[in-house]
Design an enzyme around this catalytic site. Structure first.
Site, PDB file in Angstrom:
ATOM      1  N   ALA A 139       0.826  -1.218   0.000  1.00 37.03           N
ATOM      2  CA  ALA A 139       0.000   0.000   0.000  1.00 37.03           C
ATOM      3  C   ALA A 139       0.859   1.267   0.000  1.00 37.03           C
ATOM      4  O   ALA A 139       0.470   2.294  -0.558  1.00 37.03           O
ATOM      5  CB  ALA A 139      -0.932  -0.010   1.205  1.00 37.03           C
ATOM      6  N   GLU A 153       3.307   2.000  -1.664  1.00 38.57           N
ATOM      7  CA  GLU A 153       3.705   2.380  -3.034  1.00 38.57           C
ATOM      8  C   GLU A 153       2.539   2.959  -3.845  1.00 38.57           C
ATOM      9  O   GLU A 153       2.742   3.460  -4.957  1.00 38.57           O
ATOM     10  CB  GLU A 153       4.275   1.158  -3.767  1.00 38.57           C
ATOM     11  CG  GLU A 153       5.705   0.784  -3.375  1.00 38.57           C
ATOM     12  CD  GLU A 153       5.838   0.220  -1.979  1.00 38.57           C
ATOM     13  OE1 GLU A 153       5.011  -0.611  -1.590  1.00 38.57           O
ATOM     14  OE2 GLU A 153       6.774   0.641  -1.258  1.00 38.57           O
ATOM     15  N   ILE A 156      -3.408  -4.337   7.608  1.00 42.61           N
ATOM     16  CA  ILE A 156      -3.885  -5.042   8.803  1.00 42.61           C
ATOM     17  C   ILE A 156      -2.938  -4.738   9.961  1.00 42.61           C
ATOM     18  O   ILE A 156      -1.714  -4.881   9.828  1.00 42.61           O
ATOM     19  CB  ILE A 156      -3.968  -6.565   8.539  1.00 42.61           C
ATOM     20  CG1 ILE A 156      -4.939  -6.827   7.371  1.00 42.61           C
ATOM     21  CG2 ILE A 156      -4.429  -7.304   9.799  1.00 42.61           C
ATOM     22  CD1 ILE A 156      -5.012  -8.262   6.911  1.00 42.61           C
ATOM     23  N   ALA A 183       1.710  -6.154  15.472  1.00 45.47           N
ATOM     24  CA  ALA A 183       2.117  -5.947  16.860  1.00 45.47           C
ATOM     25  C   ALA A 183       2.966  -4.689  17.038  1.00 45.47           C
ATOM     26  O   ALA A 183       3.215  -4.264  18.167  1.00 45.47           O
ATOM     27  CB  ALA A 183       2.898  -7.173  17.323  1.00 45.47           C
ATOM     28  N   HIS A 236       4.130  -0.090  12.892  1.00 41.96           N
ATOM     29  CA  HIS A 236       4.239  -0.030  11.426  1.00 41.96           C
ATOM     30  C   HIS A 236       2.921   0.375  10.761  1.00 41.96           C
ATOM     31  O   HIS A 236       2.888   1.206   9.854  1.00 41.96           O
ATOM     32  CB  HIS A 236       4.623  -1.437  10.936  1.00 41.96           C
ATOM     33  CG  HIS A 236       5.540  -1.434   9.765  1.00 41.96           C
ATOM     34  ND1 HIS A 236       6.886  -1.598   9.889  1.00 41.96           N
ATOM     35  CD2 HIS A 236       5.298  -1.274   8.448  1.00 41.96           C
ATOM     36  CE1 HIS A 236       7.447  -1.552   8.693  1.00 41.96           C
ATOM     37  NE2 HIS A 236       6.499  -1.350   7.811  1.00 41.96           N
ATOM     38  N   ARG A 280     -15.064  -7.245   4.892  1.00 40.66           N
ATOM     39  CA  ARG A 280     -15.257  -6.057   4.041  1.00 40.66           C
ATOM     40  C   ARG A 280     -14.857  -6.288   2.578  1.00 40.66           C
ATOM     41  O   ARG A 280     -14.867  -5.366   1.778  1.00 40.66           O
ATOM     42  CB  ARG A 280     -14.452  -4.889   4.632  1.00 40.66           C
ATOM     43  CG  ARG A 280     -15.060  -4.389   5.922  1.00 40.66           C
ATOM     44  CD  ARG A 280     -14.089  -3.632   6.804  1.00 40.66           C
ATOM     45  NE  ARG A 280     -14.749  -3.169   8.013  1.00 40.66           N
ATOM     46  CZ  ARG A 280     -15.093  -3.948   9.056  1.00 40.66           C
ATOM     47  NH1 ARG A 280     -14.808  -5.248   9.037  1.00 40.66           N
ATOM     48  NH2 ARG A 280     -15.706  -3.441  10.110  1.00 40.66           N
TER      49      ARG A 280
HETATM   50  C1  DLZ Z   1       5.623  -3.793   5.346  1.00 44.23           C
HETATM   51  C2  DLZ Z   1       4.142  -3.879   5.238  1.00 44.23           C
HETATM   52  C3  DLZ Z   1       3.374  -4.282   6.346  1.00 44.23           C
HETATM   53  C4  DLZ Z   1       3.986  -4.620   7.667  1.00 44.23           C
HETATM   54  N1  DLZ Z   1       2.060  -4.397   6.274  1.00 44.23           N
HETATM   55  C5  DLZ Z   1       1.444  -4.105   5.097  1.00 44.23           C
HETATM   56  C6  DLZ Z   1       0.032  -4.218   4.988  1.00 44.23           C
HETATM   57  O1  DLZ Z   1      -0.703  -4.612   5.911  1.00 44.23           O
HETATM   58  N2  DLZ Z   1      -0.526  -3.890   3.784  1.00 44.23           N
HETATM   59  C7  DLZ Z   1       0.206  -3.457   2.697  1.00 44.23           C
HETATM   60  O2  DLZ Z   1      -0.373  -3.168   1.648  1.00 44.23           O
HETATM   61  N3  DLZ Z   1       1.551  -3.362   2.797  1.00 44.23           N
HETATM   62  C8  DLZ Z   1       2.181  -3.669   3.952  1.00 44.23           C
HETATM   63  N4  DLZ Z   1       3.540  -3.590   4.048  1.00 44.23           N
HETATM   64  C9  DLZ Z   1       4.316  -3.249   2.826  1.00 44.23           C
HETATM   65  C10 DLZ Z   1       4.457  -1.760   2.589  1.00 44.23           C
HETATM   66  O3  DLZ Z   1       3.245  -1.203   2.130  1.00 44.23           O
HETATM   67  C11 DLZ Z   1       5.560  -1.488   1.536  1.00 44.23           C
HETATM   68  O4  DLZ Z   1       5.281  -2.221   0.369  1.00 44.23           O
HETATM   69  C12 DLZ Z   1       6.953  -1.868   2.005  1.00 44.23           C
HETATM   70  O5  DLZ Z   1       7.241  -1.266   3.239  1.00 44.23           O
HETATM   71  C13 DLZ Z   1       8.022  -1.430   0.966  1.00 44.23           C
HETATM   72  O6  DLZ Z   1       8.021  -0.014   0.810  1.00 44.23           O
END
Ligand code: DLZ
Length: 154
Positions: free
Chosen positions: A56, A58, A82, A85, A88, A127
């Protein structure tokens, strides 16, 4: 009194969908919902472009690129964040939300927010086509209304 509102007549609209691969199973369901809504409102399959990004975070950059190309009447952003813990989730969801809003304002283009931010995978599934509907479908519907609304205002 004059009231302006967007209808849902969507023939000829060109739409870019940007989808995060992270939590891909759920992202695909959001994409299915969005496609169903667009096609049932007579957007042509050939006028829809799906762009996958790693996560997301990006999405805003690619939404901007797609918007700047001039090829689309709107950009729909789909993804699933989502909570884990660590903090982030807060950092990423804040940036993604701000980024998507900013791109729309900068480009004067409907850039629609179809990102789920949930505490659990169960909430995300609910959802994405289960008991709470499909937020991808809702995002697509908002898109069609916004494209028409901007036309009306112009
Ligand atoms: C790293 C990460 C985490 C922990 N969780 C999600 C998420 O729940 N949904 C999502 O779309 N992307 C997640 N990412 C990845 C980051 O969006 C991103 O792709 C990376 O940090 C690289 O920049």
């Amino acid at each position: 009194m004059k009231t302006i509102e967007g209808n849902l007549i969507s023939k000829g609209f060109r739409i870019a969908l940007i989808v995060s691969r992270f939590n891909e199973l759920i992202g695909k369901k959001l994409l299915d919902g969005a496609m169903d809504c667009l096609l049932r409102h007579e957007v042509k399959d050939d006028d829809i472009t799906v762009i996958w990004v790693p996560g997301a975070f990006e999405i805003p950059l690619i939404a901007k690129k797609a918007g700047l190309s001039g090829k689309y009447d709107a950009v729909i952003c789909l993804g699933v964040l989502i909570r884990g813990a660590t903090p982030h989730f807060e950092y990423i969801s804040g940036e993604v939300t701000k980024g998507i809003a900013l791109v729309g304002l900068e480009l004067n283009l409907p850039v629609i927010y179809g990102i789920l931010t949930t505490d659990s995978i169960e909430q995300a599934i609910e959802r994405a086509g289960a008991k709470a509907g499909n937020k991808g479908w809702n995002a697509a519907l908002a898109t069609l209304e916004m494209v028409n609304l901007l036309k009306e205002i112009n």
